[in-house]
Enzyme design. Sequence first.
Site, PDB file in Angstrom:
ATOM      1  N   GLY A   1       0.822  -1.209   0.000  1.00 45.11           N
ATOM      2  CA  GLY A   1       0.000   0.000   0.000  1.00 45.11           C
ATOM      3  C   GLY A   1       0.857   1.259   0.000  1.00 45.11           C
TER       4      GLY A   1
ATOM      5  N   GLN B   1      -7.556   0.060   4.396  1.00 46.54           N
ATOM      6  CA  GLN B   1      -8.336  -0.530   5.498  1.00 46.54           C
ATOM      7  C   GLN B   1      -9.724  -1.012   5.060  1.00 46.54           C
ATOM      8  OE1 GLN B   1      -7.502  -1.220   8.671  1.00 46.54           O
ATOM      9  NE2 GLN B   1      -5.437  -0.425   8.462  1.00 46.54           N
TER      10      GLN B   1
ATOM     11  N   CYS C   1       1.378  -0.859  12.624  1.00 47.56           N
ATOM     12  CA  CYS C   1       2.819  -0.918  12.345  1.00 47.56           C
ATOM     13  C   CYS C   1       3.619  -0.768  13.636  1.00 47.56           C
ATOM     14  CB  CYS C   1       3.256   0.195  11.394  1.00 47.56           C
ATOM     15  SG  CYS C   1       2.112   0.533  10.076  1.00 47.56           S
TER      16      CYS C   1
HETATM   17  N1  PLP Z   1      -2.552   3.042   4.440  1.00 49.13           N
HETATM   18  C1  PLP Z   1      -3.198   2.593   5.516  1.00 49.13           C
HETATM   19  C2  PLP Z   1      -4.505   3.215   5.891  1.00 49.13           C
HETATM   20  C3  PLP Z   1      -2.686   1.546   6.285  1.00 49.13           C
HETATM   21  O1  PLP Z   1      -3.349   1.125   7.356  1.00 49.13           O
HETATM   22  C4  PLP Z   1      -1.451   0.981   5.898  1.00 49.13           C
HETATM   23  C5  PLP Z   1      -0.851  -0.109   6.689  1.00 49.13           C
HETATM   24  O2  PLP Z   1      -1.223  -0.383   7.794  1.00 49.13           O
HETATM   25  C6  PLP Z   1      -0.816   1.463   4.751  1.00 49.13           C
HETATM   26  C7  PLP Z   1      -1.388   2.498   4.050  1.00 49.13           C
HETATM   27  C8  PLP Z   1       0.480   0.896   4.285  1.00 49.13           C
HETATM   28  O3  PLP Z   1       0.269  -0.345   3.696  1.00 49.13           O
HETATM   29  P1  PLP Z   1       1.481  -1.357   3.503  1.00 49.13           P
HETATM   30  O4  PLP Z   1       1.833  -1.860   4.872  1.00 49.13           O
HETATM   31  O5  PLP Z   1       0.961  -2.419   2.585  1.00 49.13           O
HETATM   32  O6  PLP Z   1       2.594  -0.599   2.894  1.00 49.13           O
END
Ligand code: PLP
Length: 320
Positions: free
Chosen positions: A10, A120, A271
Amino acid sequence: MGEVFFTSCGTESNNMALNGAVRDWGVRHIITSKLEHHCVLHSSQWLGKTTDVQVHYLPVLPNGHLDMQHLADLLKQLQTEPKLVSLMHANNEIGNLLNLDLVSQLCQQYNAYFHTDTVQTIGYYPIDVQKTHIDLLSGSGHKFHGPKGVGFIYINNNHHISPLLLGGSQERNMRAGTENVHNIVGLGKAIELAYQTLDQTQAHITQLKTHLIKHLQTEIPDVLFNGDALNAQQSHYKIVNAAFAHQSESASLLLLNLDIAGICTSGGSACSSGVDVGSHVLEAIDPTNERANIRFSFSKYNTLEEVDITIDKLKQILRV
Ligand code: PLP
């Protein structure tokens, strides 16, 4: 399908969206919020620092929603300027949902591009880009039980952006580098399953969220909720962010004790689960929030029994 391109996550999709809109569409204003995921927040900050892009942050209301009137006014004011609205569909920390239709309509009315981070929500809510005009949309495989390390970006056919990674002609020249085939297949299967079982998943997880909220309210004194958790229509059914009275326990000790008990929660985004590094989202909503804030999130594999265990453990830790 010709409008979907696979990425590594993402984060990459969001970076690609914001950078592409500025570089290729001549965007000079990014309208976003301080509640976005860091990959959007830092990308727009970077673009604001290194280009002539101006970044505008929408005011945040006490319930964690964004001021939509302000958005309308700002769009009107910037009517003739090339602009991008980048707002997440659901906030990953507090669960607040954005009204995609409303923002899409405003963007069309005032000639703005619309990017939404649906990391999400994709796989949890029906999102129909044929009905709701969206220019750029990002998602991530592992949020709907696909593999980790794969994401995607949807780019409306009316527009083209150039790739972030240069090299080979993979992904129809949109992302150079050998495709992560097994992850892409896994993402495809996961999203298919997610939508096949959407109703059951939603009903099950909603029951867990309602149960957690009810027991937090009745069994633990002085618990508040960050965001709009009590409003089922405007809050993601899989996220609860509870604010415990500070004097009882600091957030970091609460997190640590839950972690030791095998209960994974976080102080900010997932995270940072297990550690309390503070939350830019809660800070933006209320800088005076001194409570012990804990984010709970559910999957379809959680059970009511696990929620009961969590409540019991919290009572033990908080000595109530
Ligand atoms: N955007 C949102 C709302 C997220 O919750 C996250 C990850 O938790 C991300 C972006 C980033 O996604 P990725 O971990 O696949 O890079």
